[in-house]
Design an enzyme around this catalytic site. Structure first.
Site, mmCIF file in Angstrom:
data_model
loop_
_atom_site.group_PDB
_atom_site.id
_atom_site.type_symbol
_atom_site.label_atom_id
_atom_site.label_comp_id
_atom_site.label_asym_id
_atom_site.label_seq_id
_atom_site.Cartn_x
_atom_site.Cartn_y
_atom_site.Cartn_z
ATOM 1 C CD GLU A 72 13.184 -6.230 6.849
ATOM 2 O OE1 GLU A 72 12.405 -6.709 7.690
ATOM 3 O OE2 GLU A 72 13.239 -6.608 5.666
ATOM 4 C CE LYS A 251 9.938 -10.204 7.497
ATOM 5 N NZ LYS A 251 10.910 -9.166 7.147
ATOM 6 C CG ASP A 267 -3.323 -5.274 19.371
ATOM 7 O OD1 ASP A 267 -2.307 -5.918 19.049
ATOM 8 O OD2 ASP A 267 -4.149 -5.687 20.199
ATOM 9 C CG HIS A 366 18.910 -5.670 1.581
ATOM 10 N ND1 HIS A 366 18.621 -6.854 2.191
ATOM 11 C CD2 HIS A 366 17.737 -5.039 1.414
ATOM 12 C CE1 HIS A 366 17.317 -6.935 2.374
ATOM 13 N NE2 HIS A 366 16.761 -5.851 1.903
#
Ligand code: MEV
Length: 413
Positions: A72, A251, A267, A366
Site C-alpha cells: 500500500e 484497519k 504469523d 496519496h
C-alpha cells in the site's frame, strides 16, 4: 550514513546506508527457490511485496529503524510522519502468554470442575515435563482454568492451559503439550475429547502504548493546532461508538502492524484474529486506540492496548533470510521488545491516518505517491522524478500519457 530524507535517496544509497545498521553484513538476503520450496506444498514462485523502512521511531527512549513490508503506497510514508510527530512512545508488556484449550464432552459440569480441582497440580507438572525445554528457558505451562459452554445439543467443557512461549510464537510447542495433556485428561476424567488446540484469543495479554504530544507539534499556528487536536480526539470518540468507523480505524492501525509482522516473519493471521477478537471483547467492536485532548495542558494523549503474540525465533523466522535480516535491523530485540515496537508503529500509523482524515483528507497525500509511481512507470530517472512529480501534482487529473508528455518536455527544455 544517514537515514535523513531516506525517501529522496536512490535505492543504491539507501541500501548502502541501511547496511550500517546491520552487524552481520548479510548480502541483501533473498528467499532462494530451494528454501521456498521447502517451506510450502506445491511451490511455484515467490511473490514479491516491497520492503521499506520506517527510518526512526522512538519507543521507551530508544530509537528503532523498522522494516515494513507492504504494497500500500502511503503506509510507510504515513508511519514515518506519525512517528516523527509523536516522539517517544511509552510501551509496556510484562509477560507474553498464550492460551490453548482442551475441549471435552460426556461429563457433568460438577465432574469437570472437580477433576480440575483434584488433578490441577498433577496436570501442570505433567505438562511441564512435556515442555521441559520451554521450562528450562524460563517459560512453559503456567496455569489451567476451566469454563463450560452449552448449546441445545451438548454441554462442552474447556480446560484452558496458560503458557509462556518465551521467544517463540509457541503454536507448535503448545499444541504438542495440549495433545499430550488431552490423553491424560481423558484417562483421568472418563470424558470424550473433542479437540486440543491453541486459541488465538487471550484478552488479558496485551501491549499497552501511550504517548503525549505537545499540541504545538501539530502546527506552528497554535489555533490550528488546537483545532486539529480537538478533531483527532473527536474522531477517536466516534470510533468508540460506531463499528463501521471502528473497523476502518483499526484497519489503519493494522496497516503498520501487519507490515512489521510480515517483515519479521511473524504469523500475521494469528495477530489479526487475536486483535479483532480483542476489539470486540466488551460485546461490541471498538477502536483499539483512543486519543484525548487536554486543552489546559495543550497536550494530545494517545493510548492503545493491543494483543501481539509475536516471536523472534522458530517457524518462518528461523528459515526466512529476510525475517532474520529484519530482526537484525531492529537490533535483535526480544519478543517483548519487538511487540512493544510493533504496537508503537500501529499507534503512529493510526495518528497519521486520523490527522490526515480530519484535515486535508487522505487523497492529497496519496496523490503525491501516485504521481511518483507514475513518474517511475514512464521511465523518469532518479533526478527527474521529483521535478516531474511537482509538475504532475500541479495538474488536475494526471495520467500516464500526461506524465510521458511532461517528461519529454522536461528533457527537451
Ligand atoms: C487506509 O488504508 C487506512 C485509513 O482508512 C485508516 C483510517 O481511516 O483511520 C486511512
Amino acid at each position: 550514513m544517514t537515514l535523513d530524507k531516506f525517501y529522496r535517496q536512490t535505492i543504491h544509497q539507501r541500501r548502502l546506508n541501511i547496511n550500517h545498521y546491520i552487524e552481520n553484513k548479510m548480502n541483501f538476503p533473498i528467499l532462494e527457490e530451494e528454501r521456498a520450496n521447502q517451506m510450502i506444498e506445491n511451490y511455484l514462485y515467490t511473490y514479491g511485496i516491497p520492503m521499506g523502512i520506517l527510518p526512526t521511531i522512538r519507543v521507551n527512549q530508544k530509537d528503532y529503524v523498522v522494516p515494513m513490508v507492504t504494497e500500500e503506497p502511503s503506509v510507510i510514508a504515513a508511519a514515518s510522519n506519525g512517528a516523527k510527530h509523536l516522539g517517544n512512545i511509552k510501551a509496556r508488556f510484562d509477560r507474553k502468554t498464550i492460551k490453548g484449550q482442551i475441549i471435552l464432552t460426556d461429563l457433568t459440569e460438577a465432574e469437570a470442575r472437580q477433576a480440575l480441582k483434584e488433578n490441577k497440580e498433577d496436570w501442570l507438572s505433567f505438562t511441564k515435563k512435556v515442555a521441559y525445554r520451554m521450562v528450562e528457558r524460563g517459560g512453559g505451562p503456567l496455569d489451567i482454568e476451566y469454563s463450560s459452554f452449552s448449546s441445545d445439543k451438548n454441554l462442552f467443557h474447556s480446560y484452558y492451559l496458560l503458557f509462556d512461549p518465551c521467544e517463540a510464537m509457541g503454536a507448535n510447542a503448545l499444541n504438542t503439550v495440549l495433545e499430550a495433556l488431552a490423553t491424560k485428561i481423558k484417562n483421568d476424567t472418563g470424558g470424550k475429547i473433542l479437540m486440543a488446540i491453541l486459541s488465538n484469543f487471550n484478552p488479558k495479554n496485551f501491549v499497552r502504548v501511550e504517548t503525549i504530544l505537545p499540541v504545538e507539534r501539530l502546527n506552528i499556528n497554535l489555533d490550528k493546532a488546537h483545532h486539529l487536536a480537538e478533531k483527532i480526539a473527536m474522531a477517536s470518540e466516534y470510533a468508540q461508538l460506531d463499528p463501521y468507523r471502528a473497523t476502518t480505524h483499526n484497519k489503519g492501525i493494522m496497516n503498520g502492524v501487519d507490515a512489521v509482522l510480515i517483515a519479521t516473519g511473524n504469523d500475521w493471521r494469528a495477530v489479526e484474529a487475536s486483535v479483532h477478537a480483542f476489539a470486540s471483547k466488551e460485546g461490541r467492536y471498538r477502536a483499539l486506540s483512543q486519543w484525548f485532548y487536554d486543552s489546559k495542558k495543550a497536550e494530545l494523549i494517545g493510548q492503545m492496548d493491543i494483543p501481539l503474540p509475536v516471536a523472534t525465533v522458530g517457524g518462518t523466522l528461523s528459515i526466512h533470510p529476510m525475517a532474520q535480516w529484519s530482526l537484525e535491523l531492529m537490533g535483535n530485540p526480544k519478543a517483548i521488545e519487538l511487540a512493544q515496537v510493533i504496537a508503537s508503529v500501529g499507534l503512529a500509523q493510526n495518528f497519521a491516518a486520523l490527522k490526515a482524515i480530519v484535515s486535508e483528507g487522505i487523497q492529497k497525500g496519496h496523490m503525491g505517491l501516485q504521481a511518483r509511481s507514475l513518474a517511475i512507470q514512464v521511465g523518469a530517472k532518479s533526478d527527474e522524478i521529483d521535478p516531474l512529480v511537482k509538475l504532475l501534482k500541479a495538474t488536475e487529473g494526471f495520467n500516464s500519457q500526461l506524465a510521458r508528455d511532461l517528461l519529454d518536455k522536461m528533457r527537451n527544455s
